[in-house]
Design an enzyme around this catalytic site. Structure first.
Site, mmCIF file in Angstrom:
data_model
loop_
_atom_site.group_PDB
_atom_site.id
_atom_site.type_symbol
_atom_site.label_atom_id
_atom_site.label_comp_id
_atom_site.label_asym_id
_atom_site.label_seq_id
_atom_site.Cartn_x
_atom_site.Cartn_y
_atom_site.Cartn_z
ATOM 1 N N GLU A 162 3.055 -5.525 13.785
ATOM 2 C CA GLU A 162 2.043 -5.568 14.842
ATOM 3 C C GLU A 162 1.466 -6.987 14.910
ATOM 4 O O GLU A 162 1.060 -7.453 15.968
ATOM 5 C CB GLU A 162 0.941 -4.553 14.511
ATOM 6 C CG GLU A 162 -0.083 -4.350 15.599
ATOM 7 C CD GLU A 162 -1.227 -3.449 15.156
ATOM 8 O OE1 GLU A 162 -1.224 -2.990 14.000
ATOM 9 O OE2 GLU A 162 -2.131 -3.230 15.976
ATOM 10 N N ARG A 164 0.827 -1.219 0.000
ATOM 11 C CA ARG A 164 0.000 0.000 0.000
ATOM 12 C C ARG A 164 0.855 1.260 0.000
ATOM 13 O O ARG A 164 0.428 2.301 -0.510
ATOM 14 C CB ARG A 164 -0.973 -0.022 1.186
ATOM 15 C CG ARG A 164 -2.056 -1.086 1.047
ATOM 16 C CD ARG A 164 -3.025 -1.054 2.222
ATOM 17 N NE ARG A 164 -2.412 -1.413 3.474
ATOM 18 C CZ ARG A 164 -2.269 -2.673 3.922
ATOM 19 N NH1 ARG A 164 -2.703 -3.676 3.198
ATOM 20 N NH2 ARG A 164 -1.704 -2.910 5.079
#
Ligand code: AMP
Length: 180
Positions: free
Chosen positions: A100, A63
């Site tokens: 994460e 992205r």
């Protein structure tokens, strides 16, 4: 940080528990679907730094490529691609990092950046900062000068922007989602 960009934040969809329970996935694909809003986002990001201080814009797969490519087109700057492992055809260097939600690695073509070139780092989102810090280390290892990073989204509770700052990189995001 995000106070002027509620219009853009409203276009970012939240998908709970993706890719695993407890993660609030901030999905910028809904912002990308809105052409004028995407253009506004790029224009606002471009207004947060001095293009004369930048030689190359580095985007992180995947992205981050979208944002970095639009910025590099708007400012006529070369775009440097930081890719997932095994994608670059030429001789490459890489850096492993913790996400994460898992582990990953980014790679860079040797010779893509020249020592002393000033690089702006771009991704869609900063959470823990692990990805961006790996990119900074990788680029600095190749001699790049990197002290600025830009994102569409910051998850401030995860501390990524502070970690970048501690490494000498000023990070700015258009929107911020607290409480993640
Ligand atoms: P981090 O390395 O923890 O800063 O994570 C940033 C990278 O992981 C970016 O490339 C994001 O696209 C992706 N990412 C991490 N957390 C999220 C989230 N909650 N929503 C969407 N993308 C995320």
């Amino acid at each position: 940080m995000s106070s002027n960009n509620h219009d853009l934040a409203a276009l970012i969809r939240t998908i709970p528990d993706y890719p695993k329970p407890g993660i609030q996935f901030r999905d910028v694909s809904t912002l990308l679907l809105d052409g004028p809003a995407f253009r506004t986002a790029i224009d606002r990001l471009a207004a947060t730094f001095d293009p004369d201080q930048i030689d190359l814009i580095a985007g992180i797969e995947a992205r981050g490529f979208i944002v970095a490519a639009a910025l590099s087109y708007a400012l006529s700057k070369g775009k440097l691609i930081l890719r997932k492992p095994g994608k670059l055809p030429g001789e490459r260097v890489g850096m492993d990092y913790a996400l994460e939600y898992g582990m990953d690695r980014i790679e860079l073509h040797i010779g893509a950046v020249q020592p002393g070139q000033r690089v702006l780092l771009v991704d869609d989102l900063i959470a823990t900062g692990g990805t961006a810090l790996a990119a900074v280390r990788l680029l600095r290892g190749e001699g790049a000068v990197i002290d600025q990073a830009r994102f569409l989204v910051d998850l401030p509770d995860l501390g990524g922007t502070e970690r970048l700052l501690a490494s000498g990189v000023k990070a700015h995001a258009l929107t911020s989602f607290a409480g993640d």
